[in-house]
Design a protein around this motif. Structure first.
Motif, PDB file in Angstrom:
ATOM      1  N   GLU A  96      20.246 -34.960  28.382  1.00  0.00           N
ATOM      2  CA  GLU A  96      19.734 -33.595  28.403  1.00  0.00           C
ATOM      3  C   GLU A  96      20.846 -32.627  28.059  1.00  0.00           C
ATOM      4  OE1 GLU A  96      17.630 -32.274  31.811  1.00  0.00           O
ATOM      5  OE2 GLU A  96      16.469 -34.125  32.031  1.00  0.00           O
ATOM      6  N   GLY A  97      20.512 -31.627  27.246  1.00  0.00           N
ATOM      7  CA  GLY A  97      21.449 -30.555  26.962  1.00  0.00           C
ATOM      8  C   GLY A  97      21.052 -29.312  27.729  1.00  0.00           C
ATOM      9  N   ASN A  98      22.004 -28.491  28.071  1.00  0.00           N
ATOM     10  CA  ASN A  98      21.687 -27.268  28.813  1.00  0.00           C
ATOM     11  C   ASN A  98      21.060 -26.198  27.940  1.00  0.00           C
ATOM     12  OD1 ASN A  98      24.063 -26.861  27.351  1.00  0.00           O
ATOM     13  ND2 ASN A  98      24.895 -25.409  28.847  1.00  0.00           N
ATOM     14  N   PHE A  99      20.762 -26.569  26.673  1.00  0.00           N
ATOM     15  CA  PHE A  99      20.139 -25.626  25.749  1.00  0.00           C
ATOM     16  C   PHE A  99      18.663 -25.965  25.532  1.00  0.00           C
ATOM     17  CE2 PHE A  99      22.750 -28.849  23.775  1.00  0.00           C
ATOM     18  CZ  PHE A  99      21.848 -29.568  23.011  1.00  0.00           C
ATOM     19  N   GLY A 100      18.107 -26.859  26.379  1.00  0.00           N
ATOM     20  CA  GLY A 100      16.674 -27.106  26.344  1.00  0.00           C
ATOM     21  C   GLY A 100      16.232 -28.340  25.609  1.00  0.00           C
ATOM     22  N   ALA A 101      17.141 -29.239  25.237  1.00  0.00           N
ATOM     23  CA  ALA A 101      16.783 -30.456  24.510  1.00  0.00           C
ATOM     24  C   ALA A 101      16.912 -31.670  25.413  1.00  0.00           C
ATOM     25  CB  ALA A 101      17.669 -30.618  23.271  1.00  0.00           C
ATOM     26  N   ARG A 102      16.134 -32.691  25.124  1.00  0.00           N
ATOM     27  CA  ARG A 102      16.150 -33.924  25.903  1.00  0.00           C
ATOM     28  C   ARG A 102      15.867 -35.092  24.973  1.00  0.00           C
ATOM     29  NH1 ARG A 102      14.964 -35.574  31.354  1.00  0.00           N
ATOM     30  NH2 ARG A 102      13.992 -37.627  31.429  1.00  0.00           N
TER      31      ARG A 102
END
Length: 444
Positions: free
Chosen positions: A81-87
């Protein structure tokens, strides 16, 4: 002139304005719900000049979280998971490589956080599963050419498990079985923690001791897990060292890289032996995964599993324990070949297979085994999917080790298994010296 042609019309803008553009395009929380980050970052491939200027700003606020689940699921390795909204869901380490995770500019990120959920003690195969996943993740992160950002290892509670038990580190799996005397003492009392040397967190954490060149390292453990050693602190310090693993070989230091690698190899092989007899659904599936992934392309072809054993046996200096581990590998190979769907299709009927599996298992339900077998799904070639969708949907049960390994194939088709063992012995002979093999009067 070269700069203008590389940046195009952007070269006409002052550096300050270009920096504002790169900042606007950077990966930040909440920016990419409607559009994938891969598409947004496509501009980085415009030229080397664009990449050099923009990449540091684009990635500077990025936090990647790797989530590691102790439960086994076929073609489900871990999630990112990225803290920019991607998984992303990664099926296997090979899948991660194909997606380019081995080439990410990790050094430009703000942080990598690795979340490791606690294993359930009554399903001890989860510790083996966690260790293997962590070893594979470390191998992926070792590909980082310019180091790692801030690294945080978080040992988290799960819904059904914790890393501690009554204030002490939880212990689920023995990794010193082959050192015990007499060697026929195969039953470990899992309710008696004094019979187990290493705790679960230690087994998992040791996998990360190969990492180097992180900007900083922090290990977060549950507040109620009290430890009397400095293991977490020492490994955190090791990960921040600048020199790559394998370069510190001072023979006067017991913590040199060669000793470290031998410790890691010993843990991996002893967990492999322990997996032969561990109970529980996760251990069943891990045995299936080990057999189904033994080869990559064809029977007797490329084998990552065999290559790793060959590397260990050629470099390992502990001749006293080497023969036992070699012999268990030879038996394991015979079992794998006998259980291979291709072998079963050629040699056994459904009723014969049920009888064989009963003799090989501590406990077994013949009816459920028959229901799990579908002869129509047998593949003529080495096919990992056939193992999982055909014979062994529920995994492979523990080996019958009540009489140590000598009787592992006692009731099986001796001609089949011995043929496979003799075939594999040719490989083993090339991995070790005769002294290692003759130490325990083991003839392979």
């Amino acid at each position: 002139m070269a700069q203008s042609s590389s940046l195009g019309m952007l070269a006409l803008l002052p550096m300050e304005l270009r920096a504002q553009i790169w900042d606007y395009l950077s990966l930040r929380p909440g920016r990419f719900e409607a559009e994938s980050p891969q598409l947004k970052l496509a501009f980085l491939q415009a030229s080397r000049q664009v990449y050099r200027e923009a990449s540091a700003m684009v990635y500077r606020d990025v936090v990647l979280q790797f989530h590691i689940d102790p439960k086994y699921q076929y073609k489900s390795w871990l999630t990112v998971e990225g803290n920019f909204g991607a998984r992303w869901s990664l099926q296997t380490p090979e899948d991660a490589m194909k997606r380019g995770y081995n080439n990410l500019p990790y050094e430009k990120l703000r942080k990598i956080q690795i979340n490791i959920e606690a294993p359930y003690r009554r399903d001890p195969g989860q510790v083996v599963c966690l260790h293997k996943k962590c070893v594979d993740l470390v191998a992926l992160l070792e590909c980082a050419k310019h180091g790692l950002p801030d690294l945080e290892l978080s040992f988290l509670k799960s819904l059904s498990a914790d890393w501690s038990l009554e204030g002490k580190p939880q212990k689920s799996v023995a990794i010193d079985r082959v050192k015990r005397y007499p060697p026929k003492d195969m039953i470990i009392d899992r309710n008696n923690a004094t019979e187990i040397t290493a705790d679960d967190a230690e087994i998992v954490l040791m996998a990360f001791s190969r990492l180097r060149n992180a900007r900083s390292t922090k290990a977060c453990v549950p507040i109620d897990m009290h430890r009397d050693d400095y293991l977490f602190y020492n490994i955190a310090e090791t990960i921040t060292e600048k020199e790559p693993v394998g370069t510190y070989l001072n023979p006067d230091d017991l913590h040199n890289d060669r000793e470290l690698q031998e410790d890691l190899d010993e843990i991996s092989i002893d967990l492999d032996i322990e997996l032969d007899m561990l109970p529980g659904p996760t251990a069943n599936m891990m045995r299936l995964d080990r057999f189904s992934s033994w080869y990559a392309d064809s029977l007797g072809g490329e084998s990552k599993y065999e290559r790793e054993y060959e590397r260990i046996m050629k470099t390992w200096r502990n001749s006293f324990l080497k023969p036992i581990r070699m012999r268990t590998l030879q038996w394991r190979y015979g079992f794998m070949r006998a259980c291979n769907p291709r072998s079963l299709a050629n040699r056994y009927t459904v009723s014969q297979l049920s009888a064989i599996m009963t003799s090989l298992s501590v406990s077994h339900n013949v009816t459920s085994m028959k229901e799990a077998i579908d002869l129509d799904l047998i593949s003529d070639e080495w096919d990992q999917d056939a193992w999982h969708s055909g014979y062994y949907r529920l995994g492979i049960l523990p080996f019958n080790c009540n009489y140590f390994f000598e009787n592992l194939f006692k009731d099986m088709d001796i001609g089949v298994t011995q043929q496979y063992e003799r075939e594999f012995a040719k490989k083993l002979r090339a991995w070790v010296v005769d002294y290692d093999l003759n130490l325990y009067d083991i003839d392979i």
